[in-house]
Write a protein that holds these residues in place. Structure first.
Motif, PDB file in Angstrom:
ATOM      1  N   PRO A  89       8.367  -2.006   7.144  1.00 56.60           N
ATOM      2  CA  PRO A  89       9.391  -2.791   6.433  1.00 56.60           C
ATOM      3  C   PRO A  89       8.936  -3.214   5.042  1.00 56.60           C
ATOM      4  N   ALA A  90       7.717  -3.645   4.909  1.00 55.60           N
ATOM      5  CA  ALA A  90       7.218  -4.069   3.602  1.00 55.60           C
ATOM      6  C   ALA A  90       7.183  -2.894   2.644  1.00 55.60           C
ATOM      7  N   PHE A  91       6.795  -1.720   3.150  1.00 58.06           N
ATOM      8  CA  PHE A  91       6.755  -0.524   2.289  1.00 58.06           C
ATOM      9  C   PHE A  91       8.152  -0.170   1.794  1.00 58.06           C
ATOM     10  N   GLU A  92       9.111  -0.240   2.747  1.00 57.09           N
ATOM     11  CA  GLU A  92      10.480   0.117   2.378  1.00 57.09           C
ATOM     12  C   GLU A  92      11.028  -0.856   1.337  1.00 57.09           C
ATOM     13  N   ASN A  93      10.708  -2.118   1.489  1.00 59.60           N
ATOM     14  CA  ASN A  93      11.165  -3.115   0.514  1.00 59.60           C
ATOM     15  C   ASN A  93      10.580  -2.825  -0.869  1.00 59.60           C
ATOM     16  N   GLN A  94       9.314  -2.505  -0.924  1.00 55.76           N
ATOM     17  CA  GLN A  94       8.673  -2.211  -2.203  1.00 55.76           C
ATOM     18  C   GLN A  94       9.236  -0.924  -2.818  1.00 55.76           C
ATOM     19  N   PHE A  95       9.505   0.049  -1.962  1.00 56.64           N
ATOM     20  CA  PHE A  95      10.053   1.315  -2.449  1.00 56.64           C
ATOM     21  C   PHE A  95      11.430   1.088  -3.066  1.00 56.64           C
ATOM     22  N   THR A  96      12.257   0.300  -2.375  1.00 55.88           N
ATOM     23  CA  THR A  96      13.609   0.004  -2.884  1.00 55.88           C
ATOM     24  C   THR A  96      13.516  -0.742  -4.213  1.00 55.88           C
ATOM     25  N   ARG A  97      12.613  -1.716  -4.291  1.00 57.22           N
ATOM     26  CA  ARG A  97      12.451  -2.471  -5.537  1.00 57.22           C
ATOM     27  C   ARG A  97      12.020  -1.568  -6.679  1.00 57.22           C
ATOM     28  N   LEU A  98      11.129  -0.593  -6.347  1.00 59.56           N
ATOM     29  CA  LEU A  98      10.657   0.334  -7.378  1.00 59.56           C
ATOM     30  C   LEU A  98      11.803   1.153  -7.949  1.00 59.56           C
ATOM     31  N   LEU A  99      12.695   1.579  -7.039  1.00 52.66           N
ATOM     32  CA  LEU A  99      13.834   2.377  -7.492  1.00 52.66           C
ATOM     33  C   LEU A  99      14.792   1.543  -8.330  1.00 52.66           C
ATOM     34  N   GLU A 100      14.939   0.284  -7.936  1.00 48.51           N
ATOM     35  CA  GLU A 100      15.886  -0.576  -8.649  1.00 48.51           C
ATOM     36  C   GLU A 100      15.331  -1.011 -10.003  1.00 48.51           C
ATOM     37  N   GLU A 101      14.073  -1.391 -10.029  1.00 48.60           N
ATOM     38  CA  GLU A 101      13.495  -1.957 -11.250  1.00 48.60           C
ATOM     39  C   GLU A 101      12.870  -0.892 -12.142  1.00 48.60           C
ATOM     40  N   LYS A 102      12.681   0.326 -11.569  1.00 52.85           N
ATOM     41  CA  LYS A 102      12.112   1.443 -12.332  1.00 52.85           C
ATOM     42  C   LYS A 102      10.835   1.025 -13.070  1.00 52.85           C
ATOM     43  N   ASP A 103       9.987   0.367 -12.320  1.00 51.34           N
ATOM     44  CA  ASP A 103       8.739  -0.162 -12.913  1.00 51.34           C
ATOM     45  C   ASP A 103       7.553   0.338 -12.084  1.00 51.34           C
ATOM     46  N   SER A 104       6.740  -0.536 -11.636  1.00 57.93           N
ATOM     47  CA  SER A 104       5.594  -0.156 -10.795  1.00 57.93           C
ATOM     48  C   SER A 104       5.406  -1.217  -9.716  1.00 57.93           C
ATOM     49  N   VAL A 105       4.779  -0.803  -8.603  1.00 62.90           N
ATOM     50  CA  VAL A 105       4.529  -1.727  -7.481  1.00 62.90           C
ATOM     51  C   VAL A 105       3.122  -1.487  -6.931  1.00 62.90           C
ATOM     52  N   ASP A 106       2.596  -2.595  -6.308  1.00 66.96           N
ATOM     53  CA  ASP A 106       1.305  -2.528  -5.586  1.00 66.96           C
ATOM     54  C   ASP A 106       1.559  -2.938  -4.149  1.00 66.96           C
ATOM     55  N   LEU A 107       0.895  -2.261  -3.222  1.00 69.28           N
ATOM     56  CA  LEU A 107       1.093  -2.607  -1.820  1.00 69.28           C
ATOM     57  C   LEU A 107      -0.138  -2.196  -1.027  1.00 69.28           C
ATOM     58  N   ILE A 108      -0.563  -3.084  -0.177  1.00 73.08           N
ATOM     59  CA  ILE A 108      -1.640  -2.761   0.771  1.00 73.08           C
ATOM     60  C   ILE A 108      -1.022  -2.680   2.154  1.00 73.08           C
ATOM     61  N   CYS A 109      -1.257  -1.584   2.823  1.00 70.34           N
ATOM     62  CA  CYS A 109      -0.708  -1.413   4.171  1.00 70.34           C
ATOM     63  C   CYS A 109      -1.659  -0.558   4.992  1.00 70.34           C
ATOM     64  N   ARG A 110      -1.306  -0.422   6.254  1.00 76.80           N
ATOM     65  CA  ARG A 110      -2.135   0.361   7.157  1.00 76.80           C
ATOM     66  C   ARG A 110      -1.468   1.680   7.496  1.00 76.80           C
ATOM     67  N   ILE A 111      -2.296   2.703   7.723  1.00 77.36           N
ATOM     68  CA  ILE A 111      -1.813   3.983   8.229  1.00 77.36           C
ATOM     69  C   ILE A 111      -2.472   4.243   9.559  1.00 77.36           C
ATOM     70  N   ILE A 112      -1.833   5.105  10.339  1.00 78.87           N
ATOM     71  CA  ILE A 112      -2.411   5.514  11.614  1.00 78.87           C
ATOM     72  C   ILE A 112      -2.593   7.025  11.565  1.00 78.87           C
ATOM     73  N   ARG A 113      -3.867   7.424  11.645  1.00 73.16           N
ATOM     74  CA  ARG A 113      -4.164   8.842  11.610  1.00 73.16           C
ATOM     75  C   ARG A 113      -3.756   9.515  12.919  1.00 73.16           C
ATOM     76  N   GLN A 114      -3.827  10.852  12.904  1.00 71.72           N
ATOM     77  CA  GLN A 114      -3.456  11.594  14.105  1.00 71.72           C
ATOM     78  C   GLN A 114      -4.417  11.311  15.269  1.00 71.72           C
ATOM     79  N   ASP A 115      -5.682  10.986  14.927  1.00 68.72           N
ATOM     80  CA  ASP A 115      -6.648  10.657  16.008  1.00 68.72           C
ATOM     81  C   ASP A 115      -6.524   9.218  16.468  1.00 68.72           C
ATOM     82  N   GLY A 116      -5.530   8.495  15.923  1.00 67.42           N
ATOM     83  CA  GLY A 116      -5.279   7.121  16.333  1.00 67.42           C
ATOM     84  C   GLY A 116      -6.032   6.078  15.542  1.00 67.42           C
ATOM     85  N   GLU A 117      -6.926   6.494  14.649  1.00 70.74           N
ATOM     86  CA  GLU A 117      -7.690   5.521  13.867  1.00 70.74           C
ATOM     87  C   GLU A 117      -6.795   4.810  12.868  1.00 70.74           C
TER      88      GLU A 117
END
Length: 861
Positions: A89-117
């Protein structure tokens, strides 16, 4: 045309080469970029918004745990699937803001690799329009997992440290002295002071306002050291916000600027209230008596020393008093009753004396009082009266009413001593003198106390050490068969070789030993010594005889008396019949129940029992019958009066018949004349003991008597020891000349004490012969002074004792040598010539202190 074609071919070749060169350069740049991304753990992507296609760098594949694939263009939905569900949800919010403001964004989030890490990534995305005008997003993605984990650990450590910091009992602070502001107060400060950090910050002076006024001045004096860059440690009291008084320990650390001026103070403060309470409790345990809650000897010594060291201190008095009969109360009613008495006495002391004096319990039954600022000479005497008032009412313990009397000794500073040792010694000496007087008396120390009191005092002080230093020794006085003169027994008599007073008679120290309770230890010592000596004589093949040993009445109160005697016999492998126990009449009266049981046990063992000093107490004939003694010893007071008093002779004769009727042997003590001996033999007295046959002998001399086996009576010549030893002509006095004697030096040290009476029997220009009840050693380091009056002149002689001869247990004859210059000696010789002429004409000499007495013994009694 060909040239043109040739030229075109050359251009094409050239363009191809340039293209290939550019491609190589691009590849190189791309490889370098991939390498840089790999090192920085950063990937990049370009996302075509309109076509929903993404272009990933090789490093980005590795960050997401995927293998790099050509022609792989993940769309938005696929990219979103790699993210942690909670972070989408936070990523989607930042992505939408980027499209609207046509500027730049910073975001820290987690990913889940295929091995589950699970990994942390940092997005940095920028919006831009391409050459064709189509919108695109360029982003860098950095794997920050390790950094994140380190930050979490650091945060956790900081959280823990912060938690500890904020929950410490220690309060930490930092204050700007220039701006008069507080930078920081930890919660510990709030806990200690009770005020919140904001209250302390808002009121810069609040800290000093809660400090106890009595401590603030010394604290301010110490704070001056902060200016010089020195840390300050102080302990002081504060008033907690609740009103409670607390102790704190404050450690202040100065911070100086480049000019050396104090601008800030950091520090920490701790609550030491409990520590102070424990210190106070430990001090009370160390300096107060647990039974009475009065200051103890240690506290008294410190108080006395501090008063002496106080330059401004004027006169003060030291009083010692003890309780008469406390030992008897302990023995009779038990130690719990004795303890209760001490508590009651201490309670009255606190009520009557503590408001004006310092009072302490310094030993078992002894108390001390220090009275400061003596104004009048009568003050100590009035204080002594106050102490006597404490004991004017009886003490009620259980169902008993106890009337207790004190003896009080007083010394004054600086008159009676300028050191603590001198004051204590002189106060104890005056106490001992007061005890000799009795009847609730008090005694202010004075150097004129007589020699007897001083000697008894020193004997009491030194007696315990005497046992440890083996200063006691035994002599044996034979008992002979009245008819044959055969040695049939002997009495072991204890002597003391005192380091100052020399040979000390038991008549002088036994009473002291009984008062202090040491008599029991001494009695056990005598028993072991006697048994060991008998065994030694037995091993030498001598005809051994039973030895009698005096047992104190107090020993009958100890349940182990019988076992002590049995152990002494067993250790020396002796038959019980070789020991005879002597007890006095007072033992029968005061301790009858204990005596009966002990005598029965000893009798069953075979130990002989003798009743000593019979006739001086209140024994009845019934008691003689009930106790079944083996031996009855008639006291010397009857014996020595036989040839002068017909009634005493009749009493003695009847006592002998009575004892024989009860199957007891009779021993006459203190026989000194032939007349006494003949009378006793006529009345069939069984055994004789006295100087007529032998004085008490050391073991070696008594051993020689045992070898002979019999003794003959001998005339006692009082001057036999002095015969042939006189350098000057002596004048024999018709009557003893009364005089006073005192000690000037003892152990070569000057002493001040009073005098004792002596009787001078003769005098020469070289010295005198005198009789005294004092037991003094022959020592050159004891200087005496003798004063008397003769022919109207007061005579004073200094000198030393050079000879002595014991006349009896009570009296001793001494040879006294003058320390005198030849001029005064010649004047004395001339006076004695005049005296001799007068005596030849008339036995009565005027203006002299001659005493007409039948005997020296009667005079001293």
């Amino acid at each position: 045309m060909d040239e043109i074609n040739s030229q075109d071919g050359e251009n094409t070749t050239k363009d191809t080469a340039e293209y290939n060169s550019q491609q190589l350069e691009l590849t190189k740049i791309k490889n370098n970029l991939n390498q840089a991304q790999k090192i920085a753990n950063i990937g990049s992507l370009e996302y075509d918004i309109e076509n929903d296609r993404g272009f990933w760098s090789d490093q980005l594949f590795r960050i997401f745990g995927l293998k790099p694939q050509k022609g792989f263009f993940p769309d938005y939905k696929m990219y979103l699937s790699y993210l942690h569900p909670d972070d989408r949800p936070a990523f989607e919010n930042q992505f939408t803001r980027l499209l609207e403001e046509k500027d730049s964004v910073d975001l820290i989030c987690r990913i889940i690799r295929q091995d589950g890490e699970e990994r942390y990534i940092h997005h940095r995305a920028d919006y831009f329009a391409g050459e064709s005008g189509s919108p695109k997003i360029v982003a860098t993605i950095q794997d920050i997992t390790e950094k994140r984990r380190m930050e979490e650990k650091l945060y956790e450590n900081e959280r823990k440290i912060g938690q500890i910091y904020e929950n410490l009992d220690v309060g930490i602070y930092s204050a700007d002295l220039i701006e008069r502001k507080v930078f920081h107060f930890s919660r510990g400060v709030e806990g200690i002071f009770g005020y919140t950090a904001s209250e302390l910050i808002d009121n810069f002076d609040l800290w000093d306002e809660v400090i106890h006024p009595d401590d603030l001045q010394s604290l301010e004096a110490n704070r001056v050291n902060l200016i010089h860059g020195k840390s300050v440690r102080c302990q002081y009291r504060i008033f907690h916000k609740s009103g409670e008084l607390r102790w704190v320990n404050d450690h202040s650390i100065p911070y100086l600027d480049e000019r050396g001026e104090l601008i800030r103070v950091d520090g920490f403060v701790t609550d030491i209230t409990e520590q102070k309470w424990l210190e106070k409790r430990m001090r009370r345990m160390a300096f107060y008596d647990h039974l009475t809650d009065l200051p103890n000897r240690r506290y008294f010594d410190q108080k006395l020393q501090s008063l002496i060291e106080d330059d401004e201190q004027q006169n003060f008095a030291v009083l010692f008093f003890d309780l008469e009969r406390l030992k008897q109360i302990n023995d009779t009613f038990g130690h719990s009753s004795g303890d209760e008495l001490l508590r009651l006495v201490s309670h009255r002391i606190k009520e009557k004396l503590n408001s004006v004096c310092f009072s302490a319990r310094i030993s078992g039954d002894q108390f001390a009082v220090i009275m400061e600022y003596i104004q009048e000479k009568e003050d100590p005497a009035q204080l002594a009266d106050s102490i006597n008032q404490i004991f004017s009412e009886p003490f009620h313990i259980d169902s008993f009413e106890l009337n207790i009397t004190p003896s009080i000794g007083i010394s004054l500073y600086p008159d009676n001593g300028r050191t603590a040792d001198e004051l204590v010694r002189n106060t104890e000496s005056s106490l001992y003198h007061a005890k000799q007087k009795g009847n609730n008396r008090f005694q202010v120390y004075h150097p004129s106390m007589d020699i007897e009191s001083y000697k008894l005092f020193t004997l009491e002080q030194d007696m315990r050490k005497a046992i440890q230093n083996d200063e006691f020794f035994l002599e044996y006085q034979p008992r002979v068969d009245t008819k044959t003169g055969k040695i049939v027994s002997a009495e072991a008599l204890l002597r003391w070789n005192h380091p100052e007073w020399g040979r000390v008679s038991p008549l002088e120290f036994i009473t002291v030993a009984e008062e202090t309770g040491l008599i029991i230890n001494i009695g056990e010592y005598v028993l072991r010594k006697v048994c060991s000596q008998i065994y030694s004589w037995k091993e030498k093949g001598l005809s051994i005889v039973p030895i009698s040993v005096n047992i104190s009445p107090l020993s009958f109160l100890k349940s182990c008396l019988v076992s002590t005697i049995k152990k002494a016999l067993d250790e020396s492998h002796l038959d019980a019949s070789l020991i005879e126990i002597e007890l006095t009449e007072s033992s029968l009266i005061n301790y009858s129940e204990n005596v009966i049981s002990v005598l029965k046990e000893l009798g069953s063992m075979g130990v002989k029992i003798a009743l000593d000093d019979f006739g001086t107490g209140y024994s009845s004939i019934t008691q003689l019958k009930n106790y079944k003694f083996d031996v009855l010893k008639i006291d010397k007071t009857f014996i020595q009066a036989m040839d002068k008093n017909a009634e005493d002779a009749i009493i003695t004769a009847n006592l002998i018949q009575l004892a024989h009727g009860l199957n007891m042997k009779v021993v006459a003590e203190g026989v000194e004349t032939f007349e006494q001996f003949y009378s006793l033999r006529k009345n069939e007295c069984d055994q004789i003991q006295g100087y007529l046959f032998s004085k008490p002998l050391p073991p070696s001399a008594f051993e020689q008597k045992l070898l002979i086996g019999t003794l003959k009576p001998q005339n006692i010549k009082e001057d036999n020891v002095f015969k042939g030893l006189r350098k000057y002509v002596r004048v024999e006095f018709p009557y003893p000349l009364e005089a006073e004697m005192t000690i000037l030096e003892l152990n070569s040290k000057p002493v001040k004490m009073g005098s004792t009476k002596i009787l001078i029997e003769d005098m020469s220009a070289g010295g005198v012969k005198f009789v005294s009840k004092m037991k003094l050693p022959v020592r050159k380091d004891i200087i005496l002074l003798i004063e008397t009056k003769l022919l109207g002149e007061v005579l004073s002689f200094t000198g030393t004792i050079v000879r002595k001869d014991e006349i009896s247990d009570a009296l001793t004859n001494y040879g006294f040598q003058f320390i005198i210059e030849e001029g005064p000696r010649a004047e004395l010789a001339a006076m004695l010539d005049i005296l001799q002429s007068q005596l030849e004409q008339n036995r009565s000499v005027p203006e002299s202190r001659f005493i007409e007495t039948a005997s020296s013994l009667l005079y001293f009694e």
